[in-house]
Motif scaffolding. Structure first.
Motif, PDB file in Angstrom:
ATOM      1  N   GLU A 142      57.763  77.357  21.537  1.00 47.72           N
ATOM      2  CA  GLU A 142      57.737  78.666  22.205  1.00 47.72           C
ATOM      3  C   GLU A 142      57.942  78.541  23.722  1.00 47.72           C
ATOM      4  N   PRO A 143      57.074  77.811  24.453  1.00 52.02           N
ATOM      5  CA  PRO A 143      57.303  77.706  25.901  1.00 52.02           C
ATOM      6  C   PRO A 143      58.599  76.987  26.247  1.00 52.02           C
ATOM      7  N   GLY A 187      50.346  70.031  33.551  1.00 46.60           N
ATOM      8  CA  GLY A 187      50.773  71.186  34.346  1.00 46.60           C
ATOM      9  C   GLY A 187      50.330  71.060  35.785  1.00 46.60           C
ATOM     10  N   TRP A 188      49.087  70.580  35.987  1.00 46.36           N
ATOM     11  CA  TRP A 188      48.606  70.404  37.351  1.00 46.36           C
ATOM     12  C   TRP A 188      49.326  69.271  38.069  1.00 46.36           C
ATOM     13  N   LEU A 189      49.659  68.206  37.330  1.00 44.88           N
ATOM     14  CA  LEU A 189      50.410  67.111  37.955  1.00 44.88           C
ATOM     15  C   LEU A 189      51.803  67.584  38.366  1.00 44.88           C
ATOM     16  N   ALA A 215      54.712  78.038  37.311  1.00 46.04           N
ATOM     17  CA  ALA A 215      54.942  78.040  35.861  1.00 46.04           C
ATOM     18  C   ALA A 215      54.303  76.858  35.145  1.00 46.04           C
ATOM     19  N   SER A 216      54.212  75.695  35.792  1.00 50.92           N
ATOM     20  CA  SER A 216      53.790  74.471  35.094  1.00 50.92           C
ATOM     21  C   SER A 216      52.411  74.591  34.434  1.00 50.92           C
ATOM     22  N   PRO A 217      51.370  75.005  35.157  1.00 49.71           N
ATOM     23  CA  PRO A 217      50.069  75.136  34.481  1.00 49.71           C
ATOM     24  C   PRO A 217      50.087  76.187  33.373  1.00 49.71           C
ATOM     25  N   LEU A 218      50.871  77.262  33.565  1.00 54.90           N
ATOM     26  CA  LEU A 218      50.934  78.317  32.553  1.00 54.90           C
ATOM     27  C   LEU A 218      51.592  77.807  31.274  1.00 54.90           C
ATOM     28  N   PHE A 219      52.730  77.131  31.423  1.00 50.03           N
ATOM     29  CA  PHE A 219      53.396  76.572  30.246  1.00 50.03           C
ATOM     30  C   PHE A 219      52.551  75.462  29.621  1.00 50.03           C
ATOM     31  N   GLY A 220      51.860  74.674  30.471  1.00 52.41           N
ATOM     32  CA  GLY A 220      50.986  73.628  29.953  1.00 52.41           C
ATOM     33  C   GLY A 220      49.853  74.190  29.114  1.00 52.41           C
ATOM     34  N   LEU A 221      49.223  75.273  29.613  1.00 52.67           N
ATOM     35  CA  LEU A 221      48.148  75.933  28.868  1.00 52.67           C
ATOM     36  C   LEU A 221      48.685  76.512  27.562  1.00 52.67           C
ATOM     37  N   TRP A 222      49.838  77.145  27.636  1.00 53.48           N
ATOM     38  CA  TRP A 222      50.491  77.715  26.456  1.00 53.48           C
ATOM     39  C   TRP A 222      50.705  76.626  25.398  1.00 53.48           C
ATOM     40  N   ALA A 281      61.948  75.515  35.007  1.00 51.20           N
ATOM     41  CA  ALA A 281      61.725  74.065  35.009  1.00 51.20           C
ATOM     42  C   ALA A 281      60.249  73.704  34.884  1.00 51.20           C
ATOM     43  N   GLY A 282      59.375  74.704  34.808  1.00 49.57           N
ATOM     44  CA  GLY A 282      57.966  74.439  34.549  1.00 49.57           C
ATOM     45  C   GLY A 282      57.728  73.799  33.191  1.00 49.57           C
ATOM     46  N   ASN A 283      58.774  73.781  32.340  1.00 50.77           N
ATOM     47  CA  ASN A 283      58.623  73.158  31.020  1.00 50.77           C
ATOM     48  C   ASN A 283      58.487  71.639  31.102  1.00 50.77           C
ATOM     49  N   VAL A 284      58.666  71.068  32.292  1.00 49.76           N
ATOM     50  CA  VAL A 284      58.458  69.626  32.468  1.00 49.76           C
ATOM     51  C   VAL A 284      57.035  69.242  32.056  1.00 49.76           C
ATOM     52  N   ALA A 285      56.063  70.107  32.333  1.00 49.04           N
ATOM     53  CA  ALA A 285      54.678  69.832  31.943  1.00 49.04           C
ATOM     54  C   ALA A 285      54.553  69.764  30.422  1.00 49.04           C
ATOM     55  N   VAL A 286      55.270  70.645  29.729  1.00 52.41           N
ATOM     56  CA  VAL A 286      55.247  70.643  28.267  1.00 52.41           C
ATOM     57  C   VAL A 286      55.886  69.357  27.735  1.00 52.41           C
TER      58      VAL A 286
END
Length: 500
Positions: free
Chosen positions: A82-83, A437-439, A67-74, A123-128
């Motif tokens: 939104e994310p 997101g990658w980190l 999820a992290s790269p996807l939410f980061g890209l979003w 929890a992929g929203n951590v990247a955001v």
């Protein structure tokens, strides 16, 4: 220069505080059940073994890694609200699913696996969160803001086990609400509480969060994903390329940092049950207390490094943190001569009160298979004989375990906040959503491999092999840090726009 108004400043920091809260809730979602996953798994599905526990713990990170790269890209191209809302809603639904994994008549362990994977996906929203904070702070504010973010994450790790420890008072049976098909007990109450916190977080994101952006100097400008706030605009100076060698190196270092901490978290309950003959409930309770104390230590460390980094710099502090983690795992190696209590001996002593002396002196392989009486309900404790290393590996003393906990609790937060801070500074003014997101995905990959690694190595080879290999990994990461040390500088400093 576009001067930041007082109103803009207050709005910007209110939004940052909402990001702190989101980070806190993300870590609570992970830690609130970490000490009880193993006993709950044994309770709902006796077919699950210690190896499957590794996959249960890792499933959270698999979800987060995807999820992290996807939410980061979003978040790079759309309003971050939104994310943030969607990801939090997924976590709420997943926590509710976890509360019902006992209901199916079979394959319960796979339902638990799915629930934890979905919590991790949310929890992929951590990247955001990290990318927003990096973009909403000036270079001088960055270390402090990242330290506060990590402190909120650490407080989540503190209060998660505290909540779990408090909920142990409900007991394993708890209360059953038949009309909801719900058992409210020490295993399900924490996740339902986590779901409630998630709902509150969504409400606050809608009510308070606004999109803000400042450059490294602290001057405000409007970013591409701004949803209308901030009319004063500065052109974003993004000339110059990112140092990708530094970026890759920091991803690797962050992977190692999260890997060793994931090993530490995962092994706590099985290790203490094996070494100190703790029951499931005792292991959850005592480790909850220990990890809570470590969390408090971590928050203090976060506050200290904010000041210390201004004097010594982030790179030197990262180096010191890795050295402390290395010492912590070195201490955890089995050094004594006393063996842990073997589980079959405990069963024998508790269920057969009178045993012939010749039988007591006989080697374990010559004893007849021991059968518990049909009415026996005591939980077997000690190091299971199915783990062959239990018969020849020295016991890890409680003083060793606690000393190691203290050192890892000191070194990990230092490494965590310094790696995030250095990473955001190296990236500079460009949109950081995908990079963050990658980190985050690197850290999630570590959380995947860490539990799987330790559950396999620990189960089959024992703590000596497991912790020796961890020490070797940390030594390699220290060498990598030495190689790239001079490259880990801020983007603006690298291109001469600011003094270091």
């Amino acid at each position: 220069d576009v001067v930041e108004t007082q109103e803009h400043y207050k709005s910007r920091w209110r939004s940052i505080w909402i990001m702190y809260l989101t980070m806190f809730l993300s870590s609570v979602g992970f830690s609130i059940v970490i000490m009880s996953v193993w006993p709950y798994l044994q309770k709902i599905d006796p077919t699950a073994d210690a190896s499957f526990l590794g996959w249960i713990i890792a499933s959270y990170s698999i979800g987060q890694m995807v999820a992290s790269p996807l939410f980061g890209l979003w978040s790079n191209y759309r309003p971050r609200r939104e994310p943030l809302v969607i990801s939090t809603a997924i976590s709420v639904a997943a926590n509710c699913l976890y509360a019902y994994v006992h209901v199916p008549h079979s394959h319960n362990k796979y339902y638990m696996l799915t629930a934890r994977a979905l919590v991790g996906f949310g929890a992929g929203n951590v990247a955001v969160v990290r990318s927003y904070i990096a973009g909403a702070t000036s270079l001088t504010e960055r270390t402090s803001a990242m330290a506060n973010t990590s402190a909120c994450q650490a407080v989540g790790f503190i209060l998660g086990p505290v909540f779990q420890t408090c909920f142990t008072l409900i007991g394993e049976e708890g209360v059953t609400w038949k009309f909801l098909c719900l058992q409210l007990n020490m295993y399900t109450a924490p996740v339902l509480f986590g779901a409630l916190l998630g709902v509150i977080n969504i409400i606050l994101i809608f009510a308070i969060f606004r999109e803000h952006r400042v450059d490294d100097m602290g001057r405000q400008y409007k970013s591409v994903n701004s949803d209308g706030e901030g009319s004063d605009v500065l052109d974003q100076n993004t000339e110059g390329s990112i140092d990708h060698i530094a970026v890759v190196a920091l991803n690797i270092l962050f992977f190692v940092i999260l890997f060793v901490f994931a090993v530490f978290e995962t092994i706590a309950t099985p290790l203490t049950m094996d070494m100190y003959s703790w029951t499931r409930k005792e292991a959850v309770f005592y480790n909850g207390i220990i990890l809570s104390a470590i969390g408090i230590e971590s928050v203090i460390v976060f506050m200290v490094v904010k000041t210390l980094s201004k004097r010594t710099g982030e790179r030197a502090i990262l180096h010191a943190g890795l050295l402390i983690v290395l010492v912590g795992f070195f201490i955890l190696l089995p050094w004594g001569k006393k063996l842990p209590n073997i589980q079959w001996q405990e069963i024998k002593n508790n269920t057969i009160p009178r045993t012939a002396p010749s039988e007591m002196l006989a080697p374990f392989w010559s004893l007849p298979e021991l059968q518990l009486p049909s009415n026996h309900t005591a939980e077997p404790v000690g190091c299971p004989v199915t783990q062959s290393w239990c018969l020849n590996t020295p016991k890890i003393y409680l003083a060793q375990y606690i000393s190691s906990d203290v050192l890892i609790g000191l070194g990990y937060p230092v490494c965590n906040v310094m790696s995030y801070t250095l990473y955001s500074k190296v990236l500079g003014p460009k949109p950081q959503g995908v990079y963050m997101g990658w980190l985050t995905a690197s850290g999630s990959g570590a959380r995947i491999l860490g539990p799987v690694f330790v559950s396999q190595i620990y189960t089959h080879l024992g703590p000596r092999w497991a912790f020796s290999l961890i020490c070797g990994v940390v030594v390699v990461s220290l060498l990598l840090l030495e190689i790239v040390y001079k490259r880990l500088i801020a983007f603006s400093v690298r291109y001469g726009r600011m003094q270091e």
